[in-house]
Write a protein that holds these residues in place. Structure first.
Motif, PDB file in Angstrom:
ATOM      1  N   CYS A 298      -6.514  -7.240  -0.901  1.00 30.25           N
ATOM      2  CA  CYS A 298      -5.274  -6.357  -1.019  1.00 30.25           C
ATOM      3  C   CYS A 298      -4.313  -7.317  -1.541  1.00 30.25           C
ATOM      4  O   CYS A 298      -3.943  -7.320  -2.887  1.00 30.25           O
ATOM      5  CB  CYS A 298      -4.847  -5.937   0.097  1.00 30.25           C
ATOM      6  SG  CYS A 298      -3.109  -5.498   0.203  1.00 30.25           S
TER       7      CYS A 298
ATOM      8  N   ALA B 211       0.844  -1.031   0.122  1.00 27.36           N
ATOM      9  CA  ALA B 211       0.027  -0.070  -0.044  1.00 27.36           C
ATOM     10  C   ALA B 211       0.820   1.139  -0.116  1.00 27.36           C
ATOM     11  O   ALA B 211       0.358   2.502  -0.412  1.00 27.36           O
ATOM     12  CB  ALA B 211      -0.929  -0.027   1.227  1.00 27.36           C
ATOM     13  N   THR B 212       2.183   1.056   0.239  1.00 28.44           N
ATOM     14  CA  THR B 212       2.869   2.245   0.633  1.00 28.44           C
ATOM     15  C   THR B 212       4.061   2.367  -0.193  1.00 28.44           C
ATOM     16  O   THR B 212       4.273   3.149  -1.208  1.00 28.44           O
ATOM     17  CB  THR B 212       3.344   2.450   2.017  1.00 28.44           C
ATOM     18  OG1 THR B 212       4.015   1.306   2.465  1.00 28.44           O
ATOM     19  CG2 THR B 212       1.973   2.893   2.947  1.00 28.44           C
TER      20      THR B 212
ATOM     21  N   TRP C  28      -6.814  -3.678   3.002  1.00 29.34           N
ATOM     22  CA  TRP C  28      -5.436  -4.081   3.720  1.00 29.34           C
ATOM     23  C   TRP C  28      -6.385  -5.166   4.891  1.00 29.34           C
ATOM     24  O   TRP C  28      -5.890  -6.171   5.032  1.00 29.34           O
ATOM     25  CB  TRP C  28      -4.682  -3.352   4.463  1.00 29.34           C
ATOM     26  CG  TRP C  28      -5.293  -2.366   5.221  1.00 29.34           C
ATOM     27  CD1 TRP C  28      -5.792  -1.000   5.133  1.00 29.34           C
ATOM     28  CD2 TRP C  28      -5.514  -2.525   6.689  1.00 29.34           C
ATOM     29  NE1 TRP C  28      -6.345  -0.634   6.217  1.00 29.34           N
ATOM     30  CE2 TRP C  28      -6.306  -1.663   7.387  1.00 29.34           C
ATOM     31  CE3 TRP C  28      -5.223  -3.726   7.658  1.00 29.34           C
ATOM     32  CZ2 TRP C  28      -6.379  -1.242   8.550  1.00 29.34           C
ATOM     33  CZ3 TRP C  28      -5.441  -3.706   8.917  1.00 29.34           C
ATOM     34  CH2 TRP C  28      -6.150  -2.231   9.364  1.00 29.34           C
TER      35      TRP C  28
ATOM     36  N   ARG D 166      -4.437  -0.066  -0.087  1.00 35.32           N
ATOM     37  CA  ARG D 166      -4.696   1.148   0.847  1.00 35.32           C
ATOM     38  C   ARG D 166      -6.351   0.915   1.305  1.00 35.32           C
ATOM     39  O   ARG D 166      -6.489   1.311   2.410  1.00 35.32           O
ATOM     40  CB  ARG D 166      -4.622   2.205  -0.165  1.00 35.32           C
ATOM     41  CG  ARG D 166      -3.244   2.594  -0.711  1.00 35.32           C
ATOM     42  CD  ARG D 166      -3.045   3.695  -1.350  1.00 35.32           C
ATOM     43  NE  ARG D 166      -3.490   5.024  -0.581  1.00 35.32           N
ATOM     44  CZ  ARG D 166      -2.617   5.748   0.090  1.00 35.32           C
ATOM     45  NH1 ARG D 166      -1.397   5.376  -0.060  1.00 35.32           N
ATOM     46  NH2 ARG D 166      -2.954   6.581   0.704  1.00 35.32           N
TER      47      ARG D 166
ATOM     48  N   GLN E 244      -3.951   0.355  -4.897  1.00 38.28           N
ATOM     49  CA  GLN E 244      -4.966   1.028  -4.351  1.00 38.28           C
ATOM     50  C   GLN E 244      -5.969   0.007  -3.647  1.00 38.28           C
ATOM     51  O   GLN E 244      -6.652   0.202  -2.406  1.00 38.28           O
ATOM     52  CB  GLN E 244      -6.190   1.679  -5.284  1.00 38.28           C
ATOM     53  CG  GLN E 244      -6.912   2.738  -4.694  1.00 38.28           C
ATOM     54  CD  GLN E 244      -6.531   3.698  -4.117  1.00 38.28           C
ATOM     55  OE1 GLN E 244      -5.442   4.425  -4.392  1.00 38.28           O
ATOM     56  NE2 GLN E 244      -7.027   3.881  -2.730  1.00 38.28           N
TER      57      GLN E 244
END
Length: 454
Positions: free
Chosen positions: A182, A140-141, A167, A164, A161
């Motif tokens: 996710c 996500a990051t 998750w 994000r 996405q």
């Protein structure tokens, strides 16, 4: 202060986070053979994971392929059925899970005359959740920092996405029920955990009332085979490993691929195998040469039929329609048949009837890779998902390029799997051993346990 004093003092809670200590545990090779350890599972796990990663290469990297319209031709011939046959490697993991659950619990009951059913669930959650959470957070990051190619925006809008927004789906083991998840690969941990949750319905009778448990396990086995047949017959679907499903109901996979009642059969066959191996753990099994030969011939024939027997139907372009009766029977028996084949291999290896096959599968060199299988399972597909967003020029899909890509994926995912395991699996299992030690498990028992796949 020596090492033994450190292990007994308050600093022992910090030692479980030691990268050096946990690295040694991961790459430790134990050459001591034990009748309690099913050593061939190490090789089976690693080879099955390679098979899965290889199959995923064709699936995900076709998104960045210059010959995407012709990539289906790579899986049309008889020998090329090995590629979609990777679906059965997943059933191998379900088989191993069912085997180890029964085998481990019966061993624990034999030692302690009791089962801590609360710890049965706690161990599962604390063992799997931290690496899944870290992997979901990374997708996500951190993944956004390396998405630089022309397809980066598309990968970001979809896979990244999803992490994000969803998750929590993977962390709660709902990846096969809430879409989109996710980490797409976590449909497996969801199904496996759901089977693990309901397994005590059979496990409790097996532990305390063996005869009742065996009868109940037989009934559950029959039900697990009937459910896929009924679903396929009512919805008139082709088997879900067939490419021909694209001509049928769009949601076929939702009904026939990632549900626990569909995937239960190999798990249950694994439970049968664990029960048999535990019951015969101290007995010398004597099979005549012709019996061993028949076992290997039948298992080989059945395994080949499972993987290659549907070649006429399993093509991407202009497949031969699968007759409904054929599809129903195939869907009902195919996973159980594959699990029986793997079960014979495990039984023969463990009881000394596999010769060079056992020497290969049980070789100590597999042990470090086997311990990293779960972390590799999380990192490999995550890398394959974001790979199209990393490249600037499409590549030509061929068997050679896919082989090279698979090797590269395994190498990169392996480099990522080591720190993931060091941050999660080692410390968590170390803290569990210190804080939640089960009765009857001494240092020697715990040390032996680390050499067995779980």
């Amino acid at each position: 202060m020596n090492r033994q004093e450190l292990r007994k003092g308050p600093l022992r809670f910090l030692l479980v986070f030691s990268f050096y200590t946990n690295m040694r545990k991961i790459f430790n090779i134990n050459n001591n053979e034990s009748p309690e350890v099913i050593s061939c599972l190490h090789g089976i796990r690693v080879l099955s994971m390679v098979w899965v990663v290889w199959g995923h290469s064709y699936l995900f990297q076709s998104l960045a392929s210059v010959n995407i319209l012709g990539i289906g031709r790579l899986t049309d011939d008889l020998g090329e059925q090995t590629i979609p046959g990777g679906f059965f490697a997943v059933d191998t993991f379900f088989f191993i899970s069912g085997l180890l659950v029964v085998y481990g619990l019966l061993r624990e009951y034999q030692r302690t005359r009791r089962i801590n059913w609360i710890m049965y669930y706690v161990h599962r959650i604390i063992r799997l959740t931290p690496p899944i959470l870290i992997m979901a957070a990374s997708m996500a990051t951190l993944s956004r920092l390396i998405l630089v190619g022309p397809l980066a925006a598309g990968v970001d809008r979809t896979f990244v996405q999803h992490c994000r927004d969803h998750w929590w789906v993977d962390v709660l083991y709902l990846s096969n029920a809430v879409y989109p998840p996710c980490l797409g690969q976590c449909w497996y941990t969801a199904v496996d955990t759901q089977l693990y949750i309901v397994a005590p319905i059979v496990l409790i009778p097996l532990v305390y009332r063996r005869k009742i448990g065996v009868v109940l396990l037989a009934v559950v086995t029959l039900i697990s085979m009937m459910i896929p047949m009924i679903i396929n017959g009512v919805l008139q679907l082709v088997p879900n490993i067939m490419f021909g499903t694209i001509d049928h109901e769009p949601k076929a996979d939702i009904n026939t691929y990632d549900k626990p009642w569909i995937r239960a059969t190999p798990y249950i066959v694994g439970m049968w195998t664990g029960l048999i191996l535990h019951k015969m753990r101290t007995k010398k099994i004597t099979l005549r040469p012709w019996q061993v030969g028949v076992g290997w011939v039948l298992s080989t024939v059945v395994g080949l039929l499972v993987v290659y027997g549907m070649v006429d139907y399993n093509t991407l372009y202009q497949p031969t329609p699968v007759p409904l009766a054929v599809g129903v029977v195939y869907e009902g028996f195919v996973r159980g048949s594959w699990a029986v084949v793997v079960g014979w291999v495990v039984f023969a290896c463990h009881k000394g009837y596999a010769g060079p096959i056992n020497s290969f599968l049980a070789h100590p060199c597999w042990q470090p890779l086997s311990r990293l299988t779960f972390a590799l399972y999380l990192t490999a597909m995550s890398f394959q998902v974001i790979f199209p967003g990393l490249i600037y020029v499409p590549f030509y899909s061929s068997h050679l390029n896919m082989f090279i890509s698979t090797c590269g994926t395994l190498f990169i995912a392996g480099l990522l799997a080591v720190p993931l395991s060091l941050m999660t699996e080692g410390p968590v299992l170390g803290l569990e051993k210190l804080l939640l030690r089960r009765e009857g498990r001494g240092e020697q028992a715990e040390e032996k346990k680390t050499d067995q796949p779980s």
